[in-house]
Design a protein around this motif. Structure first.
Motif, PDB file in Angstrom:
ATOM      1  N   THR A 124       0.830  -1.204   0.000  1.00 17.15           N
ATOM      2  CA  THR A 124       0.000   0.000   0.000  1.00 17.15           C
ATOM      3  C   THR A 124       0.861   1.248   0.000  1.00 17.15           C
ATOM      4  OG1 THR A 124      -1.722  -1.179   1.214  1.00 17.15           O
ATOM      5  CG2 THR A 124      -1.850   1.209   1.203  1.00 17.15           C
ATOM      6  N   GLN A 125       1.978   1.205   0.712  1.00 16.89           N
ATOM      7  CA  GLN A 125       2.882   2.358   0.748  1.00 16.89           C
ATOM      8  C   GLN A 125       3.468   2.627  -0.632  1.00 16.89           C
ATOM      9  OE1 GLN A 125       6.518   2.209   3.241  1.00 16.89           O
ATOM     10  NE2 GLN A 125       5.492   3.783   4.451  1.00 16.89           N
ATOM     11  N   GLY A 126       3.658   1.581  -1.409  1.00 19.80           N
ATOM     12  CA  GLY A 126       4.168   1.744  -2.760  1.00 19.80           C
ATOM     13  C   GLY A 126       3.221   2.522  -3.652  1.00 19.80           C
ATOM     14  N   VAL A 127       1.919   2.428  -3.366  1.00 12.83           N
ATOM     15  CA  VAL A 127       0.946   3.231  -4.106  1.00 12.83           C
ATOM     16  C   VAL A 127       1.197   4.709  -3.836  1.00 12.83           C
ATOM     17  CG1 VAL A 127      -1.496   3.751  -4.435  1.00 12.83           C
ATOM     18  CG2 VAL A 127      -0.764   1.386  -4.046  1.00 12.83           C
ATOM     19  N   GLY A 128       1.451   5.045  -2.578  1.00 12.39           N
ATOM     20  CA  GLY A 128       1.768   6.426  -2.233  1.00 12.39           C
ATOM     21  C   GLY A 128       3.037   6.915  -2.894  1.00 12.39           C
ATOM     22  N   PHE A 129       4.052   6.053  -2.941  1.00 20.72           N
ATOM     23  CA  PHE A 129       5.285   6.431  -3.633  1.00 20.72           C
ATOM     24  C   PHE A 129       5.019   6.677  -5.122  1.00 20.72           C
ATOM     25  CE2 PHE A 129       7.692   3.704  -0.325  1.00 20.72           C
ATOM     26  CZ  PHE A 129       7.785   4.787   0.542  1.00 20.72           C
ATOM     27  N   ASN A 130       4.186   5.862  -5.717  1.00 19.31           N
ATOM     28  CA  ASN A 130       3.834   6.028  -7.120  1.00 19.31           C
ATOM     29  C   ASN A 130       3.117   7.358  -7.341  1.00 19.31           C
ATOM     30  OD1 ASN A 130       3.454   5.467  -9.844  1.00 19.31           O
ATOM     31  ND2 ASN A 130       1.838   3.966  -9.527  1.00 19.31           N
ATOM     32  N   GLN A 131       2.293   7.740  -6.393  1.00 18.40           N
ATOM     33  CA  GLN A 131       1.518   8.970  -6.530  1.00 18.40           C
ATOM     34  C   GLN A 131       2.362  10.222  -6.316  1.00 18.40           C
ATOM     35  OE1 GLN A 131      -1.404   7.900  -3.543  1.00 18.40           O
ATOM     36  NE2 GLN A 131      -3.003   7.773  -5.105  1.00 18.40           N
ATOM     37  N   TYR A 132       3.279  10.189  -5.339  1.00 20.16           N
ATOM     38  CA  TYR A 132       3.902  11.441  -4.893  1.00 20.16           C
ATOM     39  C   TYR A 132       5.400  11.547  -5.144  1.00 20.16           C
ATOM     40  CZ  TYR A 132      -0.605  11.902  -2.686  1.00 20.16           C
ATOM     41  OH  TYR A 132      -1.960  11.978  -2.474  1.00 20.16           O
ATOM     42  N   MET A 133       6.017  10.518  -5.670  1.00 16.04           N
ATOM     43  CA  MET A 133       7.458  10.555  -5.894  1.00 16.04           C
ATOM     44  C   MET A 133       7.801  10.444  -7.380  1.00 16.04           C
ATOM     45  SD  MET A 133       7.716  10.774  -2.660  1.00 16.04           S
ATOM     46  CE  MET A 133       8.479  10.296  -1.111  1.00 16.04           C
ATOM     47  N   VAL A 134       9.016  10.848  -7.700  1.00 13.00           N
ATOM     48  CA  VAL A 134       9.584  10.767  -9.046  1.00 13.00           C
ATOM     49  C   VAL A 134      10.866   9.948  -8.945  1.00 13.00           C
ATOM     50  CG1 VAL A 134      10.716  12.161 -10.841  1.00 13.00           C
ATOM     51  CG2 VAL A 134       8.552  12.918  -9.853  1.00 13.00           C
ATOM     52  N   THR A 135      11.184   9.206  -9.983  1.00 11.38           N
ATOM     53  CA  THR A 135      12.399   8.397  -9.951  1.00 11.38           C
ATOM     54  C   THR A 135      13.608   9.205 -10.417  1.00 11.38           C
ATOM     55  OG1 THR A 135      12.253   7.543 -12.226  1.00 11.38           O
ATOM     56  CG2 THR A 135      10.983   6.368 -10.531  1.00 11.38           C
ATOM     57  N   VAL A 136      14.785   8.701 -10.099  1.00 14.91           N
ATOM     58  CA  VAL A 136      16.024   9.337 -10.555  1.00 14.91           C
ATOM     59  C   VAL A 136      16.043   9.426 -12.076  1.00 14.91           C
ATOM     60  CG1 VAL A 136      18.527   9.018 -10.744  1.00 14.91           C
ATOM     61  CG2 VAL A 136      17.402   8.750  -8.531  1.00 14.91           C
ATOM     62  N   SER A 137      15.630   8.356 -12.740  1.00 18.60           N
ATOM     63  CA  SER A 137      15.603   8.347 -14.207  1.00 18.60           C
ATOM     64  C   SER A 137      14.698   9.450 -14.744  1.00 18.60           C
ATOM     65  CB  SER A 137      15.114   6.977 -14.700  1.00 18.60           C
ATOM     66  OG  SER A 137      14.875   6.995 -16.090  1.00 18.60           O
ATOM     67  N   GLU A 138      13.510   9.589 -14.169  1.00 18.48           N
ATOM     68  CA  GLU A 138      12.578  10.615 -14.629  1.00 18.48           C
ATOM     69  C   GLU A 138      13.136  12.011 -14.398  1.00 18.48           C
ATOM     70  OE1 GLU A 138       8.376   8.179 -13.921  1.00 18.48           O
ATOM     71  OE2 GLU A 138       9.301   9.297 -12.277  1.00 18.48           O
TER      72      GLU A 138
END
Length: 440
Positions: A124-138
């Motif tokens: 579930t926490q990974g959903v939050g990371f998907n919503q609010y974070m950006v990756t180094v690559s991006e």
């Protein structure tokens, strides 16, 4: 007023700017690294004093401080200095003043995901990371495209600052033709406990040459040092592209305090008054000082990441006093306040004398720059006699998904979402349902 459109550079201006940038980049690349405690973005020293002056001036001019470059070169009488002086004077003659500081946009990120598999796979926490974070690559792709589009980082204090009468007044921002100013900030640079082991960097450390880097532990348990978050990545980029940072300006680092600062468990309130806490405070301060030396600002994000719209004045006062006791000694004084969750003290109306929360934060805490969130418009700003309010555009999974869905967004003004999206990001990004990973 509409933002200033990029102006076409004349061939003469383009040649002048290219020559200055090439010289600045060559001097930075070929010179030895600076010593700890000195700015890694400052002009590098060389064995030849005359060459050192030219190198320093080239960087000053590349970062649009033409008068400083002219003053530097006027102190030298070499043929190289005279040649560079002519180039700088020509570049200054071509420079333009940004016509409306209220049209300057503000982008913000959270700390970057290094390992998408671990971050996005964290339940579930990974959903939050998907919503609010950006990756180094991006982020690295977006950074290059922002630069290619002519954007230049400026501090909020460049937008407006107290004039001789003490009232806030717009400041002139002088840029090369085609360049456009924007403000950058990063929220929650604390490397919270909940991020541990989930594909994020651990903290920020200072190398022997003065550079600030991250420590990162991969899935196999191996720890390395490198550029794994916004700050070191931007620092690396500006060393190669000095014209991306107006007079050396980088961004504003917004920090809380309840899990410590910059990855160090420095909070006495949370971890106790121990030798370990004292050591963490000193390490965090060393990193903060080095970041400021690199051109970064710090901002309060409250101590406990509290919602200032809904919390009482008493709660805000208590929280601010904790931030003053535990965070301010580490990062230094700041006049910038970044509202957690974007939860501002008022709507679009100006702060009034009856706003007790504002009176406390302004009069007692001395905040004069206030930042909320509005990801729907390219820019929003209020300039009052004593403060600046500016809305920030969130760059995260949710905002990028909006673009992918064909919805209106200011993000395409900065970069192409489709070409920068990480193939490891689960799509579509849900607009709700995940925990707020670190908050806004």
């Amino acid at each position: 007023m509409l933002p200033l459109r990029p102006q076409r550079r004349s061939s003469t201006a383009a040649l002048i700017i290219a020559a200055i940038l090439l010289l600045a980049a060559a001097c930075t690349t070929n010179a030895p690294r600076v010593a700890a405690g000195t700015s890694a973005t400052a002009a590098p020293s060389t064995a030849d004093p005359a060459a050192g002056l030219v190198a320093k001036a080239a960087r000053q001019a590349a970062q649009y401080d033409y008068d400083a470059a002219i003053a530097t070169l006027s102190a030298g009488g070499s043929a190289a200095a005279k040649k560079e002086l002519a180039a700088v004077q020509a570049a200054k003659a071509q420079a333009v003043t940004w016509r409306d500081n209220s049209t300057i946009p503000h982008l913000f990120y959270h700390s970057l995901i290094v390992d998408p598999a671990r971050a996005f796979g964290a339940g579930t926490q990974g959903v939050g990371f998907n919503q609010y974070m950006v990756t180094v690559s991006e982020f690295t792709k977006q950074l290059q495209q922002m630069y290619d589009k002519g954007w230049v980082m400026v501090h909020p204090e460049r937008i407006a600052a107290p004039g001789p009468d003490g009232a806030m007044a717009a400041q002139p921002i002088v840029l090369a033709p085609g360049k456009k100013p924007f403000v950058l900030s990063i929220d929650d640079v604390n490397y919270y406990e909940f991020m541990s082991g989930k594909g994020f960097a651990t903290n920020l450390v200072v190398k022997g040459d003065g550079r600030v880097v991250n420590t990162y532990t991969n899935a196999a348990g191996a720890t390395t040092e490198g550029s794994y978050d916004v700050m070191p990545i931007v620092d690396d980029f500006v060393r190669e592209h000095p014209d991306f940072a107006y007079r050396g300006d980088k961004g504003s680092i917004a920090v809380t305090g309840y899990n410590g600062v910059l990855g160090y468990r420095s909070s006495v309130q949370t971890y106790g008054d121990t030798q370990s806490t004292k050591s963490a405070q000193q390490k965090a301060k060393t990193a903060a000082d080095a970041l400021k030396n690199e051109g970064w600002n710090f901002a309060s994000h409250s101590w406990g990441h509290i919602n200032m719209t809904t919390q009482s004045l008493a709660r805000i006062t208590d929280d601010a006093q904790r931030w003053d006791a535990e965070v301010r000694p580490i990062v230094g004084d700041t006049r910038e306040l970044v509202f957690p969750f974007g939860a501002d003290l008022a709507g679009i109306e100006h702060y009034g004398p009856g706003n007790a929360k504002f009176s406390y934060l302004h009069d007692a805490e001395k905040f004069t720059y206030y930042f909320g969130v509005n990801g729907a418009t390219l820019h929003w700003m209020q300039l009052d006699p004593s403060i600046v309010r500016q809305a920030r555009i969130n760059v995260d999974g949710i905002s990028m998904q909006r673009v992918l869905d064909g919805k209106k967004s200011p993000l395409p003004e900065f970069f192409d979402v489709q070409s920068t999206i990480d193939p490891k990001r689960p799509l579509p990004v849900p607009s709700s349902g995940g925990p707020k990973a670190g908050g806004g």
